[in-house]
Design a protein around this motif. Structure first.
Motif, PDB file in Angstrom:
ATOM      1  N   SER A   1       0.812  -1.218   0.000  1.00 47.50           N
ATOM      2  CA  SER A   1       0.000   0.000   0.000  1.00 47.50           C
ATOM      3  C   SER A   1       0.844   1.266   0.000  1.00 47.50           C
ATOM      4  O   SER A   1       0.320   2.360  -0.246  1.00 47.50           O
ATOM      5  N   GLU A   2       2.135   1.147   0.274  1.00 47.63           N
ATOM      6  CA  GLU A   2       3.028   2.306   0.273  1.00 47.63           C
ATOM      7  C   GLU A   2       3.741   2.488  -1.069  1.00 47.63           C
ATOM      8  O   GLU A   2       4.435   3.488  -1.272  1.00 47.63           O
ATOM      9  N   LEU A   3       3.572   1.517  -1.967  1.00 46.31           N
ATOM     10  CA  LEU A   3       4.309   1.524  -3.231  1.00 46.31           C
ATOM     11  C   LEU A   3       3.474   2.109  -4.363  1.00 46.31           C
ATOM     12  O   LEU A   3       2.279   1.815  -4.500  1.00 46.31           O
ATOM     13  N   TYR A   4       4.133   2.918  -5.183  1.00 46.91           N
ATOM     14  CA  TYR A   4       3.546   3.452  -6.408  1.00 46.91           C
ATOM     15  C   TYR A   4       4.444   2.988  -7.552  1.00 46.91           C
ATOM     16  O   TYR A   4       5.364   3.703  -7.978  1.00 46.91           O
ATOM     17  N   LEU A   5       4.179   1.772  -8.013  1.00 48.31           N
ATOM     18  CA  LEU A   5       5.071   1.151  -8.983  1.00 48.31           C
ATOM     19  C   LEU A   5       5.122   1.917 -10.296  1.00 48.31           C
ATOM     20  O   LEU A   5       6.173   1.961 -10.948  1.00 48.31           O
TER      21      LEU A   5
ATOM     22  N   ASP B   1      14.756   0.972 -11.790  1.00 55.29           N
ATOM     23  CA  ASP B   1      13.976   0.139 -12.710  1.00 55.29           C
ATOM     24  C   ASP B   1      14.087  -1.332 -12.327  1.00 55.29           C
ATOM     25  O   ASP B   1      13.096  -2.075 -12.372  1.00 55.29           O
ATOM     26  N   ALA B   2      15.304  -1.768 -11.961  1.00 55.91           N
ATOM     27  CA  ALA B   2      15.519  -3.179 -11.638  1.00 55.91           C
ATOM     28  C   ALA B   2      14.708  -3.601 -10.418  1.00 55.91           C
ATOM     29  O   ALA B   2      14.112  -4.686 -10.405  1.00 55.91           O
ATOM     30  N   PHE B   3      14.668  -2.752  -9.401  1.00 55.77           N
ATOM     31  CA  PHE B   3      13.925  -3.102  -8.195  1.00 55.77           C
ATOM     32  C   PHE B   3      12.423  -3.062  -8.445  1.00 55.77           C
ATOM     33  O   PHE B   3      11.673  -3.911  -7.946  1.00 55.77           O
ATOM     34  N   ILE B   4      11.967  -2.094  -9.228  1.00 54.37           N
ATOM     35  CA  ILE B   4      10.550  -2.019  -9.579  1.00 54.37           C
ATOM     36  C   ILE B   4      10.136  -3.268 -10.357  1.00 54.37           C
ATOM     37  O   ILE B   4       9.063  -3.844 -10.127  1.00 54.37           O
ATOM     38  N   SER B   5      10.982  -3.707 -11.284  1.00 57.13           N
ATOM     39  CA  SER B   5      10.690  -4.917 -12.052  1.00 57.13           C
ATOM     40  C   SER B   5      10.579  -6.126 -11.132  1.00 57.13           C
ATOM     41  O   SER B   5       9.691  -6.978 -11.292  1.00 57.13           O
ATOM     42  N   LYS B   6      11.472  -6.204 -10.153  1.00 57.78           N
ATOM     43  CA  LYS B   6      11.444  -7.309  -9.192  1.00 57.78           C
ATOM     44  C   LYS B   6      10.156  -7.263  -8.363  1.00 57.78           C
ATOM     45  O   LYS B   6       9.503  -8.297  -8.152  1.00 57.78           O
ATOM     46  N   LEU B   7       9.772  -6.078  -7.923  1.00 63.47           N
ATOM     47  CA  LEU B   7       8.553  -5.931  -7.129  1.00 63.47           C
ATOM     48  C   LEU B   7       7.319  -6.283  -7.948  1.00 63.47           C
ATOM     49  O   LEU B   7       6.388  -6.938  -7.455  1.00 63.47           O
ATOM     50  N   ALA B   8       7.304  -5.843  -9.210  1.00 69.63           N
ATOM     51  CA  ALA B   8       6.154  -6.141 -10.064  1.00 69.63           C
ATOM     52  C   ALA B   8       6.004  -7.645 -10.268  1.00 69.63           C
ATOM     53  O   ALA B   8       4.886  -8.176 -10.261  1.00 69.63           O
ATOM     54  N   GLY B   9       7.134  -8.341 -10.448  1.00 70.27           N
ATOM     55  CA  GLY B   9       7.087  -9.791 -10.586  1.00 70.27           C
ATOM     56  C   GLY B   9       6.571 -10.470  -9.336  1.00 70.27           C
ATOM     57  O   GLY B   9       5.774 -11.420  -9.405  1.00 70.27           O
ATOM     58  N   MET B  10       7.008  -9.980  -8.166  1.00 68.95           N
ATOM     59  CA  MET B  10       6.532 -10.541  -6.900  1.00 68.95           C
ATOM     60  C   MET B  10       5.034 -10.313  -6.735  1.00 68.95           C
ATOM     61  O   MET B  10       4.304 -11.206  -6.310  1.00 68.95           O
ATOM     62  N   ARG B  11       4.586  -9.120  -7.106  1.00 69.95           N
ATOM     63  CA  ARG B  11       3.170  -8.791  -6.925  1.00 69.95           C
ATOM     64  C   ARG B  11       2.286  -9.657  -7.816  1.00 69.95           C
ATOM     65  O   ARG B  11       1.171 -10.048  -7.409  1.00 69.95           O
ATOM     66  N   SER B  12       2.769  -9.957  -9.013  1.00 69.02           N
ATOM     67  CA  SER B  12       1.962 -10.752  -9.941  1.00 69.02           C
ATOM     68  C   SER B  12       1.764 -12.180  -9.459  1.00 69.02           C
ATOM     69  O   SER B  12       0.838 -12.869  -9.902  1.00 69.02           O
ATOM     70  N   GLU B  13       2.628 -12.637  -8.546  1.00 67.90           N
ATOM     71  CA  GLU B  13       2.552 -14.004  -8.054  1.00 67.90           C
ATOM     72  C   GLU B  13       1.856 -14.119  -6.703  1.00 67.90           C
ATOM     73  O   GLU B  13       1.760 -15.197  -6.135  1.00 67.90           O
ATOM     74  N   LEU B  14       1.348 -12.994  -6.181  1.00 69.70           N
ATOM     75  CA  LEU B  14       0.708 -13.012  -4.863  1.00 69.70           C
ATOM     76  C   LEU B  14      -0.642 -13.729  -4.918  1.00 69.70           C
ATOM     77  O   LEU B  14      -1.412 -13.544  -5.867  1.00 69.70           O
ATOM     78  N   PRO B  15      -0.949 -14.531  -3.907  1.00 64.98           N
ATOM     79  CA  PRO B  15      -2.293 -15.111  -3.829  1.00 64.98           C
ATOM     80  C   PRO B  15      -3.311 -14.033  -3.485  1.00 64.98           C
ATOM     81  O   PRO B  15      -2.966 -12.955  -3.001  1.00 64.98           O
ATOM     82  N   ALA B  16      -4.579 -14.327  -3.744  1.00 70.98           N
ATOM     83  CA  ALA B  16      -5.628 -13.322  -3.549  1.00 70.98           C
ATOM     84  C   ALA B  16      -5.755 -12.873  -2.101  1.00 70.98           C
ATOM     85  O   ALA B  16      -6.134 -11.733  -1.826  1.00 70.98           O
ATOM     86  N   ASN B  17      -5.434 -13.755  -1.152  1.00 72.13           N
ATOM     87  CA  ASN B  17      -5.602 -13.423   0.266  1.00 72.13           C
ATOM     88  C   ASN B  17      -4.304 -12.965   0.924  1.00 72.13           C
ATOM     89  O   ASN B  17      -4.185 -12.991   2.157  1.00 72.13           O
ATOM     90  N   ALA B  18      -3.326 -12.534   0.143  1.00 71.20           N
ATOM     91  CA  ALA B  18      -2.027 -12.117   0.691  1.00 71.20           C
ATOM     92  C   ALA B  18      -2.178 -10.851   1.524  1.00 71.20           C
ATOM     93  O   ALA B  18      -3.053 -10.015   1.271  1.00 71.20           O
ATOM     94  N   GLY B  19      -1.288 -10.708   2.513  1.00 66.04           N
ATOM     95  CA  GLY B  19      -1.277  -9.519   3.345  1.00 66.04           C
ATOM     96  C   GLY B  19      -0.563  -8.364   2.662  1.00 66.04           C
ATOM     97  O   GLY B  19      -0.176  -8.447   1.490  1.00 66.04           O
ATOM     98  N   ASP B  20      -0.350  -7.289   3.414  1.00 68.24           N
ATOM     99  CA  ASP B  20       0.169  -6.042   2.834  1.00 68.24           C
ATOM    100  C   ASP B  20       1.687  -5.947   2.838  1.00 68.24           C
ATOM    101  O   ASP B  20       2.263  -5.123   2.132  1.00 68.24           O
ATOM    102  N   PHE B  21       2.369  -6.787   3.635  1.00 65.21           N
ATOM    103  CA  PHE B  21       3.826  -6.681   3.713  1.00 65.21           C
ATOM    104  C   PHE B  21       4.471  -7.320   2.488  1.00 65.21           C
ATOM    105  O   PHE B  21       4.123  -8.436   2.089  1.00 65.21           O
ATOM    106  N   VAL B  22       5.425  -6.610   1.903  1.00 62.11           N
ATOM    107  CA  VAL B  22       6.077  -7.064   0.671  1.00 62.11           C
ATOM    108  C   VAL B  22       6.989  -8.242   0.945  1.00 62.11           C
ATOM    109  O   VAL B  22       6.948  -9.260   0.240  1.00 62.11           O
ATOM    110  N   PHE B  23       7.835  -8.113   1.958  1.00 61.89           N
ATOM    111  CA  PHE B  23       8.792  -9.171   2.292  1.00 61.89           C
ATOM    112  C   PHE B  23       8.297  -9.880   3.549  1.00 61.89           C
ATOM    113  O   PHE B  23       8.249  -9.289   4.628  1.00 61.89           O
TER     114      PHE B  23
END
Length: 326
Positions: free
Chosen positions: A167-171, A192-214
């Motif tokens: 919720s704190e990220l503006y990709l 760009d590299a870190f944003i790409s990594k975050l976007a990949g992680m977000r795309s793999e999140l389950p529907a019931n995932a919490g708000d913490f990235v790591f």
């Protein structure tokens, strides 16, 4: 406050947080102070006397706990100061009676008695060590690998990055609005590299995932207890470095990695002020007093992108030897 003579140390510190620390709304570090108290003073896994009645805590208990932290001097000193501040608050006449305290057990325990006087640390990771760190990170569990690589790309404090929320990220804008304390939000520029990594992680999140990235719990809790991960990284790094000509095992800290990122950004053309800003680091007085203004966000992002590209080129050139053949 009701009678609390039988309350535990943790309960008393909890009251201290509510009554004394929490209301310090003008203190921008109050959030970090509370998290530190929760991690080191309230958690029984860290503090052996947290569940002991506060009136029964002795100077021996405190000293034994602090000495156990002596291999982390900065943490030991800060714990000493926090414990002293708590007992100074608890010893106020009315509170002393409520807690059942007769003496202040931390009165004669000073930070310098535990870890000596602070020494300037100038350590940073050499190229072989940085390569070993990233190669070792690739052998960790997926959430730990992402976190370790994120630290190398951003130079952020582990305690801050570990609390990063989706919720704190503006990709789309490549910005992290990081909560640093009461009513204070730091605008952190991301590569760009870190944003790409975050976007990949977000795309793999389950529907019931919490708000913490790591997180080790699918986002429900932050990744904060890093001791085992740090030990695994160090062990694998030693294994990798033993296979490198002229290299040997290395002793390192998280702050050394942050310092390395700052130095690499400066080597890449960023001014010191902007390098400290990019990594969320406190500026030394000589840097803070510089008349030069801060650079643009675009300039900082370009420097972060150059640094990320240099890391990638280093790993491509040297390979990802995990040391498993040693």
């Amino acid at each position: 406050m009701t009678t609390m003579q039988k309350c535990t140390f943790a309960e008393a510190v909890g009251a201290y947080i509510i009554v004394e620390v929490g209301p310090r709304t003008r203190n921008l570090s109050v959030g970090r102070d509370i998290r530190f108290l929760e991690q080191y003073l309230l958690d029984p896994a860290t503090n052996p006397f947290s569940n002991k009645p506060v009136a029964d805590v002795t100077d021996r208990d405190i000293l034994a706990f602090l000495v156990s932290l002596a291999d982390r001097p900065a943490v030991a000193r800060l714990c000493t100061r926090k414990i002293r501040a708590f007992f100074a608050w608890a010893m106020w006449p009315s509170r002393r009676m409520q807690f059942g305290l007769e003496i202040n057990p931390a009165l004669y325990i000073l930070p310098r008695h535990i870890a000596g006087r602070p020494q300037a640390r100038l350590r940073f990771l050499e190229v072989d060590e940085l390569h070993a760190y990233l190669a070792a990170a690739a052998t960790l569990k997926p959430h730990q690998q992402a976190f370790a690589e994120g630290l190398a790309l951003t130079g952020q404090r582990p305690s801050d990055l570990g609390r990063m929320r989706w919720s704190e990220l503006y990709l789309d804008r490549q910005v992290w609005a990081a909560k640093r304390g009461n009513a204070y939000t730091a605008r952190v520029i991301l590569s760009d590299a870190f944003i790409s990594k975050l976007a990949g992680m977000r795309s793999e999140l389950p529907a019931n995932a919490g708000d913490f990235v790591f997180s080790a719990t699918q986002g429900r809790t932050p990744l904060l207890h890093l001791g085992p991960m740090k030990s695994a990284l160090s062990e694998k790094m030693d294994s990798i470095l033993q296979n490198a000509p002229g290299s040997s095992s290395c002793e390192w800290r998280w702050t050394d990695l942050r310092r390395t990122v700052i130095c690499k950004l400066v080597e890449g053309g960023l001014y010191w002020k902007d390098a400290f800003r990019a990594t969320g680091s406190s500026m030394p007085e000589d840097v803070r007093s510089s008349i030069r203004m801060f650079g643009t966000e675009a300039g900082i992002r370009e420097a972060l992108n150059r640094y990320a590209a240099a890391l990638d080129a280093m790993m491509q050139k040297r390979g990802f030897n995990s040391g498993s053949d040693s």
